[in-house]
Design a protein around this motif. Structure first.
Motif, mmCIF file in Angstrom:
data_model
loop_
_atom_site.group_PDB
_atom_site.id
_atom_site.type_symbol
_atom_site.label_atom_id
_atom_site.label_comp_id
_atom_site.label_asym_id
_atom_site.label_seq_id
_atom_site.Cartn_x
_atom_site.Cartn_y
_atom_site.Cartn_z
ATOM 1 N N THR A 1 0.721 -1.315 -0.093
ATOM 2 C CA THR A 1 0.081 0.079 0.138
ATOM 3 C C THR A 1 0.818 1.364 0.077
ATOM 4 O O THR A 1 0.751 2.322 0.687
ATOM 5 C CB THR A 1 -0.836 -0.025 1.335
ATOM 6 O OG1 THR A 1 -0.400 -0.046 2.334
ATOM 7 C CG2 THR A 1 -1.989 -1.084 1.057
ATOM 8 N N ILE A 2 1.746 1.254 -1.098
ATOM 9 C CA ILE A 2 2.464 2.601 -0.952
ATOM 10 C C ILE A 2 2.092 3.098 -2.295
ATOM 11 O O ILE A 2 2.390 2.948 -3.611
ATOM 12 C CB ILE A 2 4.146 2.338 -1.538
ATOM 13 C CG1 ILE A 2 4.668 1.279 -0.198
ATOM 14 C CG2 ILE A 2 4.756 3.561 -1.620
ATOM 15 C CD1 ILE A 2 6.111 0.756 -0.597
ATOM 16 N N VAL A 3 1.014 4.083 -2.067
ATOM 17 C CA VAL A 3 0.198 4.796 -2.979
ATOM 18 C C VAL A 3 0.679 5.352 -4.245
ATOM 19 O O VAL A 3 0.503 4.851 -5.401
ATOM 20 C CB VAL A 3 -0.977 5.673 -2.286
ATOM 21 C CG1 VAL A 3 -1.866 6.318 -3.651
ATOM 22 C CG2 VAL A 3 -1.520 4.788 -1.362
ATOM 23 N N TRP A 4 1.684 6.227 -4.002
ATOM 24 C CA TRP A 4 2.216 6.905 -5.264
ATOM 25 C C TRP A 4 3.088 6.059 -5.923
ATOM 26 O O TRP A 4 2.997 6.199 -7.137
ATOM 27 C CB TRP A 4 2.840 8.101 -4.706
ATOM 28 C CG TRP A 4 1.948 9.185 -4.102
ATOM 29 C CD1 TRP A 4 2.127 9.706 -2.745
ATOM 30 C CD2 TRP A 4 1.157 9.860 -4.694
ATOM 31 N NE1 TRP A 4 1.042 10.727 -2.367
ATOM 32 C CE2 TRP A 4 0.462 10.651 -3.598
ATOM 33 C CE3 TRP A 4 0.542 10.085 -5.814
ATOM 34 C CZ2 TRP A 4 -0.601 11.413 -4.070
ATOM 35 C CZ3 TRP A 4 -0.639 10.891 -6.005
ATOM 36 C CH2 TRP A 4 -1.245 11.555 -5.142
ATOM 37 N N GLN A 5 3.909 5.346 -5.243
ATOM 38 C CA GLN A 5 4.749 4.297 -6.240
ATOM 39 C C GLN A 5 3.748 3.551 -7.007
ATOM 40 O O GLN A 5 3.995 3.075 -8.220
ATOM 41 C CB GLN A 5 5.561 3.520 -5.170
ATOM 42 C CG GLN A 5 6.456 2.515 -5.956
ATOM 43 C CD GLN A 5 7.201 1.489 -5.197
ATOM 44 O OE1 GLN A 5 7.669 2.115 -4.190
ATOM 45 N NE2 GLN A 5 7.537 0.227 -5.244
ATOM 46 N N GLU B 1 -8.577 -0.774 -4.297
ATOM 47 C CA GLU B 1 -7.859 -1.237 -2.989
ATOM 48 C C GLU B 1 -7.166 -0.023 -2.418
ATOM 49 O O GLU B 1 -7.470 0.241 -1.010
ATOM 50 C CB GLU B 1 -6.848 -2.340 -3.082
ATOM 51 C CG GLU B 1 -7.638 -3.759 -3.701
ATOM 52 C CD GLU B 1 -6.846 -4.822 -3.075
ATOM 53 O OE1 GLU B 1 -5.825 -4.782 -2.542
ATOM 54 O OE2 GLU B 1 -7.558 -6.004 -3.187
ATOM 55 N N PHE B 2 -6.685 0.875 -2.871
ATOM 56 C CA PHE B 2 -6.189 2.013 -2.250
ATOM 57 C C PHE B 2 -6.981 2.992 -1.758
ATOM 58 O O PHE B 2 -6.975 3.447 -0.710
ATOM 59 C CB PHE B 2 -5.149 2.744 -3.308
ATOM 60 C CG PHE B 2 -3.799 1.986 -3.806
ATOM 61 C CD1 PHE B 2 -3.203 1.294 -2.752
ATOM 62 C CD2 PHE B 2 -3.044 2.346 -4.628
ATOM 63 C CE1 PHE B 2 -1.807 0.803 -2.882
ATOM 64 C CE2 PHE B 2 -1.966 1.920 -4.891
ATOM 65 C CZ PHE B 2 -1.169 1.084 -3.873
ATOM 66 N N ILE C 1 -9.626 -1.240 3.420
ATOM 67 C CA ILE C 1 -8.615 -1.250 4.448
ATOM 68 C C ILE C 1 -7.507 -2.180 4.438
ATOM 69 O O ILE C 1 -7.815 -3.436 4.211
ATOM 70 C CB ILE C 1 -9.447 -1.511 6.117
ATOM 71 C CG1 ILE C 1 -10.712 -0.536 6.295
ATOM 72 C CG2 ILE C 1 -8.419 -1.691 7.306
ATOM 73 C CD1 ILE C 1 -11.451 -0.783 7.461
ATOM 74 N N PRO C 2 -6.359 -1.654 4.576
ATOM 75 C CA PRO C 2 -5.149 -2.533 4.472
ATOM 76 C C PRO C 2 -4.660 -3.493 5.468
ATOM 77 O O PRO C 2 -5.311 -3.069 6.543
ATOM 78 C CB PRO C 2 -3.875 -1.648 3.761
ATOM 79 C CG PRO C 2 -4.325 -0.251 4.830
ATOM 80 C CD PRO C 2 -5.868 -0.079 4.672
ATOM 81 N N SER C 3 -3.684 -4.086 5.358
ATOM 82 C CA SER C 3 -3.171 -5.089 6.383
ATOM 83 C C SER C 3 -2.386 -4.051 7.333
ATOM 84 O O SER C 3 -1.482 -3.404 6.805
ATOM 85 C CB SER C 3 -2.338 -6.029 6.018
ATOM 86 O OG SER C 3 -3.180 -7.185 5.579
ATOM 87 N N GLY D 1 3.082 4.862 3.466
ATOM 88 C CA GLY D 1 2.916 5.839 2.564
ATOM 89 C C GLY D 1 1.584 6.514 2.946
ATOM 90 O O GLY D 1 1.357 6.864 4.222
ATOM 91 N N LEU D 2 0.586 6.922 2.009
ATOM 92 C CA LEU D 2 -0.444 7.629 2.730
ATOM 93 C C LEU D 2 -1.326 6.861 3.277
ATOM 94 O O LEU D 2 -1.483 5.755 3.349
ATOM 95 C CB LEU D 2 -1.116 8.113 1.284
ATOM 96 C CG LEU D 2 -0.756 9.394 0.380
ATOM 97 C CD1 LEU D 2 -1.530 9.494 -0.876
ATOM 98 C CD2 LEU D 2 -0.341 10.483 0.937
ATOM 99 N N ASP D 3 -2.298 7.590 4.254
ATOM 100 C CA ASP D 3 -3.146 6.739 4.812
ATOM 101 C C ASP D 3 -4.187 6.243 3.875
ATOM 102 O O ASP D 3 -4.773 6.859 3.273
ATOM 103 C CB ASP D 3 -3.880 7.753 5.888
ATOM 104 C CG ASP D 3 -2.836 8.038 7.166
ATOM 105 O OD1 ASP D 3 -2.127 7.453 7.385
ATOM 106 O OD2 ASP D 3 -3.320 9.263 7.597
#
Length: 411
Positions: free
Chosen positions: A37-41, A86-87, A91-93, A99-101
């Motif tokens: 969950t590294i949104v921008w990447q 998903e982003f 809700i992520p693990s 990264g971003l919330d």
């Protein structure tokens, strides 16, 4: 328009290996970011993957490969939409989040369902494209790509060995340049035969070992159908269409794992076939790592994360352990690609410096400077018109060699 397409095709074949490497790296970076969950990447490298696959679709004019590239473009766009959902909505693990919330929010439920449906049909289109191309192979409507065709197309837009053999034999022996799959050293006399592309024996490939005896061009794409079916059933198993009851969740899970393992087997066998070709072998190992990372990530979601099959059901468990293992596979693949890139950068620099310092290159520059009144040969198109004097012809020959050498090395 035709000239533009021809230019794109020539650029594609001149830089095919580099573009394919960029695709592999963008896949790894996008999926690693998605998993962690590294949104921008994820958003950046996902967009790069889409652009590169669109370029492949336009640049490769072979009918069979057009279907393959259409499949991959539909698949990567569907993956991108899935990642966005998903982003922004899931809700992520907790222990893997970077990264971003997340969820970022801002996408309403109706729009989320639209994205899910579009992703579903993109995956279906990708699978249908694979059915069409292999059906075309079977019934003879689509020609099967061959290694000979691949080699000819790969070398079509590059300087040939014959074009480097214009000058004096003693001078030609001063330069060694890697072009395509061959090493050209000027060992042949001027006017000698043009070397042919590497044969399967040169590359350590045994046709009897190939999958169904198919060419390597075909073998390298056999993973596509199973891989896209894996993603389709993965999305169904984690709740995209839980309310439609297309399949029971356990059925989708079993099918997703089965097709993922088939894709893994296809990549592993291609790596075995390339065992005598180090670069191709390492690329295949990278793909195996990518598949292993995805399978580990997928199984963690199936067996640990979800209590039931509804997306964002607020009952997710922590599948961080499987995601750590998944990240390890992604990083191994990226390290392999990093080593290959560093190797080629060092090789290019060493070759470029070797040519610039060679006796032939220095003499070419001196000849050009004398004939053109001190102008650098790289800056103009001035040529000596043959006058019957052998020295004039030699000068022209050296300029031809100089032009090919500098163009091939981009110096």
């Amino acid at each position: 328009m035709g000239d533009v397409l021809k230019s794109i095709e020539n650029f594609y074949w001149a830089h095919k290996g580099r573009i394919e490497r960029a695709v592999v790296i963008s896949w790894l970076m996008k999926d690693l970011a998605w998993m962690a969950t590294i949104v921008w990447q994820g958003m950046i490298f996902g967009a790069i993957s889409i652009l590169l696959h669109a370029f492949f679709l336009v640049a490769d004019a072979r009918i069979a490969l057009r279907f393959h590239h259409l499949s991959m473009l539909c698949w990567v766009v569907g993956n991108y939409l899935w990642m966005i959902v998903e982003f922004y909505c899931t809700i992520p693990s907790s222990h893997i989040h970077i990264g971003l919330d997340t969820p970022v929010g801002g996408i309403t439920k109706p729009y989320q369902l639209i994205l899910v449906h579009v992703k579903h049909w993109l995956f279906m289109t990708a699978v249908i494209s694979q059915v069409i191309v292999y059906g075309g192979f079977f019934f003879g409507y689509i020609s099967v790509p061959t290694d000979e065709e691949e080699d000819a197309l790969r070398n079509q837009s590059k300087p040939t060995a014959a074009s480097l053999q214009q000058g004096d034999k003693d001078r030609d022996q001063e330069v060694t340049i890697e072009l395509g799959n061959r090493i050209t050293t000027g060992d042949e006399l001027p006017g000698g035969p043009t070397p042919t592309p590497d044969s399967d024996e040169d590359r350590g490939l045994d046709a009897s070992e190939r999958i169904f005896g198919a060419s390597m061009v075909v073998c390298e794409y056999l993973y596509l159908g199973p891989w896209m079916l894996k993603d389709l059933f993965w999305s169904w198993a984690t709740g995209d269409f839980g309310d439609l009851h297309m399949f029971k969740e356990v059925t989708s899970e079993v099918l997703a794992i089965t097709f993922g393992c088939i894709a893994m087997a296809a990549f592993t066998y291609v790596a075995f076939l390339y065992r005598h070709n180090l670069e191709a072998f390492l690329d295949s190992v990278t793909s195996v790592c990518w598949v292993a990372a995805n399978l580990t990530w997928m199984c963690g979601e199936f067996f640990i994360r979800y209590d039931n099959m509804e997306v964002d059901d607020l009952t997710e468990h922590n599948d961080s352990s499987t995601r750590v293992f998944s990240a390890m596979f992604f990083i191994i693949g990226l390290l392999i690609q990093f080593c290959i890139v560093v190797y080629y950068l060092g090789k290019w620099f060493a070759t470029s410096q070797g040519v610039k310092n060679s006796k032939q290159y220095v003499e070419l520059i001196n000849i050009s400077n004398v004939e053109n009144g001190g102008c650098d040969a790289l800056a103009g198109d001035m040529q000596t018109i043959p006058t019957g004097d052998p020295d004039d012809n030699v000068t022209q020959d050296h300029r031809d060699v100089h032009a090919v050498v500098t163009n091939a090395l981009h110096i």
